[in-house]
Design an enzyme around this catalytic site. Structure first.
Site, PDB file in Angstrom:
ATOM      1  N   ASN A 141      -1.483   1.976  16.383  1.00  0.00           N
ATOM      2  CA  ASN A 141      -2.419   2.980  15.853  1.00  0.00           C
ATOM      3  C   ASN A 141      -3.067   3.738  17.000  1.00  0.00           C
ATOM      4  O   ASN A 141      -3.563   3.134  17.955  1.00  0.00           O
ATOM      5  CB  ASN A 141      -3.529   2.319  15.039  1.00  0.00           C
ATOM      6  CG  ASN A 141      -3.098   1.871  13.658  1.00  0.00           C
ATOM      7  OD1 ASN A 141      -3.922   1.422  12.872  1.00  0.00           O
ATOM      8  ND2 ASN A 141      -1.826   1.980  13.336  1.00  0.00           N
ATOM      9  N   HIS A 197      -0.895  -3.179  10.477  1.00  0.00           N
ATOM     10  CA  HIS A 197       0.123  -4.048   9.903  1.00  0.00           C
ATOM     11  C   HIS A 197       1.308  -4.221  10.853  1.00  0.00           C
ATOM     12  O   HIS A 197       2.394  -4.614  10.430  1.00  0.00           O
ATOM     13  CB  HIS A 197       0.607  -3.480   8.566  1.00  0.00           C
ATOM     14  CG  HIS A 197      -0.387  -3.600   7.465  1.00  0.00           C
ATOM     15  ND1 HIS A 197      -1.423  -2.713   7.307  1.00  0.00           N
ATOM     16  CD2 HIS A 197      -0.515  -4.526   6.473  1.00  0.00           C
ATOM     17  CE1 HIS A 197      -2.142  -3.065   6.251  1.00  0.00           C
ATOM     18  NE2 HIS A 197      -1.623  -4.159   5.730  1.00  0.00           N
ATOM     19  N   TYR A 206       0.845  -1.190   0.000  1.00  0.00           N
ATOM     20  CA  TYR A 206       0.000   0.000   0.000  1.00  0.00           C
ATOM     21  C   TYR A 206       0.876   1.235   0.000  1.00  0.00           C
ATOM     22  O   TYR A 206       2.070   1.176   0.289  1.00  0.00           O
ATOM     23  CB  TYR A 206      -0.939   0.025   1.219  1.00  0.00           C
ATOM     24  CG  TYR A 206      -0.224  -0.076   2.546  1.00  0.00           C
ATOM     25  CD1 TYR A 206       0.257   1.059   3.188  1.00  0.00           C
ATOM     26  CD2 TYR A 206      -0.035  -1.316   3.152  1.00  0.00           C
ATOM     27  CE1 TYR A 206       0.913   0.977   4.394  1.00  0.00           C
ATOM     28  CE2 TYR A 206       0.624  -1.410   4.362  1.00  0.00           C
ATOM     29  CZ  TYR A 206       1.105  -0.273   4.986  1.00  0.00           C
ATOM     30  OH  TYR A 206       1.770  -0.361   6.182  1.00  0.00           O
ATOM     31  N   CYS A 241       1.901  -1.713  13.464  1.00  0.00           N
ATOM     32  CA  CYS A 241       2.125  -0.443  14.163  1.00  0.00           C
ATOM     33  C   CYS A 241       1.179  -0.276  15.335  1.00  0.00           C
ATOM     34  O   CYS A 241       0.197  -1.005  15.488  1.00  0.00           O
ATOM     35  CB  CYS A 241       1.956   0.722  13.188  1.00  0.00           C
ATOM     36  SG  CYS A 241       3.269   0.839  11.971  1.00  0.00           S
ATOM     37  N   HIS A 268       1.704   5.885  15.303  1.00  0.00           N
ATOM     38  CA  HIS A 268       1.295   6.941  14.369  1.00  0.00           C
ATOM     39  C   HIS A 268      -0.215   7.151  14.403  1.00  0.00           C
ATOM     40  O   HIS A 268      -0.986   6.322  14.905  1.00  0.00           O
ATOM     41  CB  HIS A 268       1.755   6.626  12.939  1.00  0.00           C
ATOM     42  CG  HIS A 268       1.101   5.430  12.305  1.00  0.00           C
ATOM     43  ND1 HIS A 268      -0.155   5.462  11.749  1.00  0.00           N
ATOM     44  CD2 HIS A 268       1.557   4.166  12.117  1.00  0.00           C
ATOM     45  CE1 HIS A 268      -0.454   4.280  11.249  1.00  0.00           C
ATOM     46  NE2 HIS A 268       0.570   3.472  11.460  1.00  0.00           N
ATOM     47  N   GLY A 276       9.789  -1.577  10.444  1.00  0.00           N
ATOM     48  CA  GLY A 276       8.655  -0.773  10.009  1.00  0.00           C
ATOM     49  C   GLY A 276       7.547  -0.588  11.006  1.00  0.00           C
ATOM     50  O   GLY A 276       6.426  -0.238  10.617  1.00  0.00           O
TER      51      GLY A 276
END
Length: 424
Positions: free
Chosen positions: A363, A359, A325, A361, A343, A339
């Site tokens: 969130n 994925h 993406y 992270c 965020h 990665g």
């Protein structure tokens, strides 16, 4: 849209690519440039330490002559050379002078164990030096020795190195001292290299080094997080140091940094909440969405390594089409090389605190992401627990993902159980 670009000040011409087959919600699995650091060459005083040079003239020696290393007449010595002496029984070095032909005295300092005198900066290539050492014996006698030696020419083959610290910057309490090497330091050389990596803290706190398996990184930390307000002075003194692979250290690197207030983030997958503590007090509880089962978040203690107020995650090179993406991201804080970030994720706000959909992270809502971004510093810790996988060693600054007893096993030199003091 452009790919995510890495931020930071380049300390050396070194960029390493992490070979970690980990799926995260960030961009490519690469490391940012060094967060900071400074380098130095030539003679000078070590930052943050006293630097004895030419002492007052000692009384005439009354004991046996000292045998020095380097020996008199030695040629092609590395510019990392230290001065040592074979002392009479019970003797103790009281004075060292080192002078270059045609120049003044070189500043330096004795190791705390008295084993050698270390110049405060690399010696000059292709230069003749004269060392004079005076020692006092337990019987009241004084011994002296003198040696002249010549340093080698500048080598052609060097390692790349880096230090992740900025002078005069303030970091979080979990900021490890991070050094990098390319190629990695061979195991047989790590003890010698580690002896040339100096860390001093004020107020004093014991610490230890830990090497990653391939020798490309070493971390330094204390048994517990740094005390707020600590000053950390670092010298990675590898310029001209010979290695067994035929390469030499590229340069000395120095930095003096500060540790700021305590700010900790703790995430529990069981309730999908982040609790945030400032100076030990709970200041906010934040709903989160972590990685879904196919792309789980890592459990363990990580630190904020880099911050980008706005960036783009581009994962079109991921081997799994389902994970490809391109997404604009706000208030991104990197936690791993693979990665994983904290965020803003406005698209998942309706499930934050209830369901994992990312994925990998962490969130959070736009408002909470902005609040965190404005509060955090590089080096602030975040501990995630209860997910399907543990943080992989070296996938980020993972110094705190190990217990202290496990961490010191990664040292190339013996470490007291409570940590070692400064070598200089």
């Amino acid at each position: 849209m452009t790919r995510f670009t890495r931020a930071g000040a380049v300390v050396g011409a070194l960029t390493l690519v992490a070979s970690l087959a980990l799926t995260g919600c960030g961009d490519e699995q690469k490391k940012p440039e060094f967060v900071g650091g400074t380098s130095s060459a030539g003679a000078g005083a070590e930052s943050g330490s006293s630097a004895p040079s030419a002492p007052t003239t000692p009384s005439a020696p009354s004991g046996p002559t000292l045998t020095l290393s380097p020996a008199d007449g030695t040629k092609d010595r590395p510019v990392s050379t230290e001065i040592s002496a074979k002392l009479p029984s019970g003797g103790k070095v009281s004075a060292v002078t080192l002078t270059a032909d045609g120049g003044g005295s070189v500043e330096g300092k004795l190791r705390t164990d008295g084993s050698a005198w270390v110049p405060s900066a690399p010696l000059k290539f292709g230069t003749r030096y004269t060392a004079t050492v005076t020692a006092n014996g337990s019987d009241g006698t004084s011994s002296q020795g003198t040696s002249s030696f010549t340093t080698m020419a500048k080598p052609k083959s060097t390692i790349g190195s880096g230090l992740y610290l900025f002078d005069d910057k303030s970091y979080g309490v979990a900021m490890p001292v991070v050094t990098e090497f390319h190629p990695g330091i061979p195991k047989k050389d790590r003890a010698a290299v580690q002896k040339r990596m100096f860390v001093r803290t004020d107020p004093p706190q014991p610490g230890a080094w830990h090497w990653v398996d391939n020798g490309t990184q070493a971390y330094y930390r204390a048994p517990e997080y740094w005390k707020p307000g600590t000053t950390i002075t670092v010298r990675i003194a590898l310029a001209g140091m010979p290695l067994s692979n035929g390469k030499y250290g590229d340069m000395d690197r120095k930095a003096t940094a500060k540790i700021g207030r305590s700010f900790e983030m703790k995430v529990d997958n069981a309730n999908k909440k982040m609790t945030v503590y400032e100076n030990g007090a709970l200041v906010r509880t934040i709903p989160v969405s972590l990685g879904k089962k196919s792309t789980p978040s890592s459990s363990g203690t990580m630190v904020v390594m880099e911050k980008k107020e706005a960036t783009t995650f581009d994962t079109r090179d991921d081997p799994d089409p389902a994970n490809r993406y391109v997404t604009d991201i706000q208030f991104a804080q990197r936690l791993t090389w693979g990665g994983e970030y904290i965020h803003a994720a406005p698209w998942s706000e309706h499930v934050q605190g209830r369901q994992n959909v990312s994925h990998g992270c962490v969130n959070v809502s736009m408002a909470n992401a902005r609040w965190l971004f404005e509060k955090t510093r590089i080096g602030d810790p975040i501990t995630v627990k209860g997910t399907e996988r543990k943080i992989a060693a070296g996938n980020g600054w993972t110094a705190w993902s190990l217990s202290w007893s496990a961490f010191i096993k990664g040292s190339a030199l013996p470490v007291p159980s409570g940590g070692a003091g400064p070598a200089l």
